[in-house]
Design an enzyme around this catalytic site. Structure first.
Site, PDB file in Angstrom:
ATOM      1  N   ASP A 194       0.778  -1.226  -0.201  1.00 29.49           N
ATOM      2  CA  ASP A 194      -0.133  -0.003  -0.029  1.00 29.49           C
ATOM      3  C   ASP A 194       0.913   1.089  -0.008  1.00 29.49           C
ATOM      4  O   ASP A 194       1.773   1.527   0.925  1.00 29.49           O
ATOM      5  CB  ASP A 194      -0.949   0.047   1.141  1.00 29.49           C
ATOM      6  CG  ASP A 194      -1.935  -0.996   1.228  1.00 29.49           C
ATOM      7  OD1 ASP A 194      -1.688  -2.377   0.624  1.00 29.49           O
ATOM      8  OD2 ASP A 194      -2.924  -0.938   1.798  1.00 29.49           O
ATOM      9  N   LYS A 252      -6.688   3.295  -3.400  1.00 30.16           N
ATOM     10  CA  LYS A 252      -7.144   3.726  -2.152  1.00 30.16           C
ATOM     11  C   LYS A 252      -7.472   4.821  -1.583  1.00 30.16           C
ATOM     12  O   LYS A 252      -6.853   5.870  -1.820  1.00 30.16           O
ATOM     13  CB  LYS A 252      -6.128   2.841  -1.307  1.00 30.16           C
ATOM     14  CG  LYS A 252      -6.165   2.535   0.336  1.00 30.16           C
ATOM     15  CD  LYS A 252      -5.185   1.776   0.999  1.00 30.16           C
ATOM     16  CE  LYS A 252      -5.445   2.086   2.394  1.00 30.16           C
ATOM     17  NZ  LYS A 252      -4.103   1.399   2.993  1.00 30.16           N
ATOM     18  N   LYS A 293     -10.027   0.144  -2.686  1.00 32.57           N
ATOM     19  CA  LYS A 293     -10.020  -0.188  -1.483  1.00 32.57           C
ATOM     20  C   LYS A 293     -10.277   1.116  -0.656  1.00 32.57           C
ATOM     21  O   LYS A 293      -9.968   2.354  -0.734  1.00 32.57           O
ATOM     22  CB  LYS A 293      -8.742  -0.633  -1.017  1.00 32.57           C
ATOM     23  CG  LYS A 293      -8.532  -0.791   0.563  1.00 32.57           C
ATOM     24  CD  LYS A 293      -7.028  -1.377   0.858  1.00 32.57           C
ATOM     25  CE  LYS A 293      -6.759  -1.486   2.447  1.00 32.57           C
ATOM     26  NZ  LYS A 293      -5.245  -1.818   2.513  1.00 32.57           N
TER      27      LYS A 293
END
Length: 223
Positions: free
Chosen positions: A93, A155, A184
């Protein structure tokens, strides 16, 4: 309603708070294995121990790159990603360069994301935008650049800024990436109802610390 197993496999159990001890991380990994979530997301220093603890569990090991501000150089982000994969991470991430995105330096943002993707071939890469700091136009550009760079997910947030995931942002992000790229949600995903609302908006993976409470609530409702 979705099953507990279905929802569990949408959750990245987050173990990123700076004050977490080794014992806290071990307990978090055990919780992740017990609930059979999608992954744990641990600090880079904890990747190797988490990978050892979760071997054979079916829970992926994730970690963060350029976290939480996105301000490391692309060279350092690429090195951090490469080291994390060598330690056992299967998901990354990364925080994009927020300031450069806001400045309209799209080529620099693209190169920054691509540096991480190319340093970790075959690895799931999720690009964190930190939407609390961005306009809708900036979020849309971030979606386009993330997909162009080869990211797997876009995300919403780190969970450390002033705001987190919202249904409106999820819908916006879902509308501006192709079906190849997933969305996400992270930041404020503390209850089952919030998770389900964000899922309905288009998110299929969720960063959460309240994993047990969310899944226990779903089990109680289904019972």
């Amino acid at each position: 309603m979705r099953t507990v197993a279905d929802v569990a496999k949408m959750i990245d159990h987050s173990l990123l708070r700076p004050e977490l001890t080794d014992d806290d991380v071990r307990a978090g990994c055990d919780l992740a294995a017990r609930y059979d979530v999608a992954s744990v997301c641990v600090k880079p220093c904890d990747v190797q121990s988490a990978a050892e603890r979760l071997t054979g569990s079916g829970v992926a090991i994730g970690t963060v790159v350029g976290f939480p501000h996105g301000s490391s150089s692309s060279r350092i982000k690429a090195a951090e990603a490469h080291a994390a994969v060598n330690d056992g991470a299967g998901e990354l991430d990364m925080v994009l360069n927020i300031g450069r995105l806001r400045a309209g330096e799209d080529e620099a943002v693209l190169a920054d994301i691509r540096a991480v993707v190319e340093s970790a071939p075959g690895i799931v890469v999720k690009v964190i935008f930190e939407n609390a700091y961005l306009t809708d136009d900036e979020k849309i550009r971030a979606c386009r650049l993330s997909e162009q760079a080869g990211a797997t997910y876009v995300k919403t947030s780190t969970g450390f800024a002033s705001g987190g995931a919202t249904p409106a942002d999820i819908r916006l992000m879902r509308a501006h990436v192709s079906d190849r790229v997933k969305v996400k949600a992270a930041g404020g995903v503390r209850t089952l109802d919030v998770l389900l609302k964000l899922n309905e908006a288009g998110a299929t993976r969720f960063g959460a610390t309240a994993t047990a409470a969310i899944l226990d609530e779903l089990a109680a409702r289904l019972a």
